[in-house]
Design a protein around this motif. Structure first.
Motif, short mmCIF file in Angstrom:
data_model
loop_
_atom_site.label_atom_id
_atom_site.label_comp_id
_atom_site.label_asym_id
_atom_site.label_seq_id
_atom_site.Cartn_x
_atom_site.Cartn_y
_atom_site.Cartn_z
N SER A 68 2.98 -11.70 7.52
CA SER A 68 3.00 -10.40 6.87
C SER A 68 1.88 -9.54 7.45
O SER A 68 0.85 -10.05 7.87
CB SER A 68 2.85 -10.52 5.36
OG SER A 68 1.59 -11.04 5.02
N LEU B 279 7.17 -8.00 7.00
CA LEU B 279 7.23 -9.14 6.09
C LEU B 279 8.20 -10.16 6.67
O LEU B 279 9.41 -9.98 6.60
CB LEU B 279 7.70 -8.71 4.70
CG LEU B 279 6.78 -7.79 3.90
CD1 LEU B 279 7.45 -7.32 2.62
CD2 LEU B 279 5.46 -8.47 3.59
N GLU C 234 -1.45 2.73 3.20
CA GLU C 234 -0.21 3.37 2.75
C GLU C 234 -0.20 4.85 3.12
O GLU C 234 -1.22 5.54 2.98
CB GLU C 234 -0.08 3.18 1.24
CG GLU C 234 1.22 3.63 0.68
CD GLU C 234 1.38 3.20 -0.78
OE1 GLU C 234 2.50 3.32 -1.25
OE2 GLU C 234 0.42 2.74 -1.40
N TYR D 36 0.09 -5.49 6.77
CA TYR D 36 0.00 -4.30 5.93
C TYR D 36 -0.93 -3.29 6.61
O TYR D 36 -1.86 -3.67 7.31
CB TYR D 36 -0.60 -4.65 4.57
CG TYR D 36 0.21 -5.63 3.76
CD1 TYR D 36 1.03 -5.18 2.74
CD2 TYR D 36 0.16 -6.99 4.02
CE1 TYR D 36 1.78 -6.07 1.99
CE2 TYR D 36 0.91 -7.89 3.28
CZ TYR D 36 1.72 -7.43 2.26
OH TYR D 36 2.46 -8.30 1.52
N ASP E 292 6.75 -8.18 -2.86
CA ASP E 292 6.05 -6.92 -3.07
C ASP E 292 5.61 -6.33 -1.74
O ASP E 292 4.89 -6.99 -0.97
CB ASP E 292 4.83 -7.16 -3.98
CG ASP E 292 4.22 -5.86 -4.50
OD1 ASP E 292 4.70 -4.77 -4.13
OD2 ASP E 292 3.26 -5.95 -5.28
N SER E 293 6.01 -5.09 -1.49
CA SER E 293 5.67 -4.48 -0.21
C SER E 293 4.34 -3.73 -0.27
O SER E 293 3.94 -3.10 0.70
CB SER E 293 6.78 -3.53 0.24
OG SER E 293 6.89 -2.46 -0.69
N THR E 294 3.64 -3.79 -1.41
CA THR E 294 2.33 -3.16 -1.50
C THR E 294 1.28 -4.23 -1.80
O THR E 294 1.58 -5.29 -2.34
CB THR E 294 2.28 -2.09 -2.60
OG1 THR E 294 2.53 -2.70 -3.85
CG2 THR E 294 3.27 -0.97 -2.33
N ARG F 30 0.46 -0.89 2.40
CA ARG F 30 1.92 -1.04 2.34
C ARG F 30 2.34 -1.92 3.50
O ARG F 30 1.81 -1.82 4.60
CB ARG F 30 2.61 0.31 2.46
CG ARG F 30 4.13 0.16 2.50
CD ARG F 30 4.91 1.35 2.09
NE ARG F 30 4.67 1.91 0.79
CZ ARG F 30 5.15 1.44 -0.38
NH1 ARG F 30 5.88 0.36 -0.39
NH2 ARG F 30 4.89 2.06 -1.50
N ALA F 31 3.31 -2.79 3.24
CA ALA F 31 3.78 -3.73 4.26
C ALA F 31 4.39 -2.98 5.45
O ALA F 31 5.16 -2.05 5.28
CB ALA F 31 4.80 -4.68 3.67
#
Length: 165
Positions: A101, A138, A106, A103, A145-147, A134-135
């Motif tokens: 993952s 992934l 955002e 990130y 959860d993308s955050t 924010r991702a």
């Protein structure tokens, strides 16, 4: 944008590699602690100041698969610095080498990286950080959860000066 994050990731891995694994760490007092998704996250740091006054902060969580955070700022001493887009990234690995993952800050948000103490003579530095993330990738289907929020970050350590071009 994806290319930039891959290049930054490669650069960070390059900095993190140490061919002298049997030597003691250069700065055993470099550490951080923060809240990652409201859970305490801590580990060691590597802080590099390039010839172009870019400070690169690398936070590696304790344990093989416990996350890595990177922040970069145009260093100008004590103060608060706003992190945008790829100025702050976080990623997780599987086995220390497979990216599962990633990130970035955002869109529309800012992270903060602050320097509260800096001693130029011995390169000692301390401060704090927070990042709303924010991702961007992934690869693990178990991550829903993308955050991700990293908050209440505190660090201390010593800066290594490197000539990077």
């Amino acid at each position: 944008m994806q290319t930039k994050s891959v290049l930054l990731l490669i650069f960070v891995f390059f900095l993190a590699c140490n061919k002298n694994d049997d030597l003691e760490p250069s700065f055993p007092n470099n550490y951080f602690i923060a809240q990652r998704a409201d859970v305490t996250w801590q580990g060691t740091t590597d802080i590099v100041l390039t010839a172009s006054d870019t400070l690169i902060f690398l936070a590696v969580g304790n344990g093989l698969d416990n996350g890595v955070m990177v922040a970069k700022i145009k260093f100008d001493g004590i103060g608060s610095y706003i992190l945008n887009d790829l100025d702050g990234i976080y990623y997780n690995t599987l086995g220390g080498d497979v990216l599962i993952s990633q990130y970035a800050i955002e869109d529309g948000s800012n992270g903060i990286f602050s320097i509260s103490a800096y001693e130029e003579g011995n390169k000692y530095i301390e401060g704090g950080f927070k990042m709303p993330l924010r991702a961007t990738m992934l690869a693990n289907p178990e991550i829903k959860d993308s955050t991700l929020t990293i908050s209440d970050g505190q660090f201390k350590g010593f800066i290594r000066e490197e000539i990077l071009q």
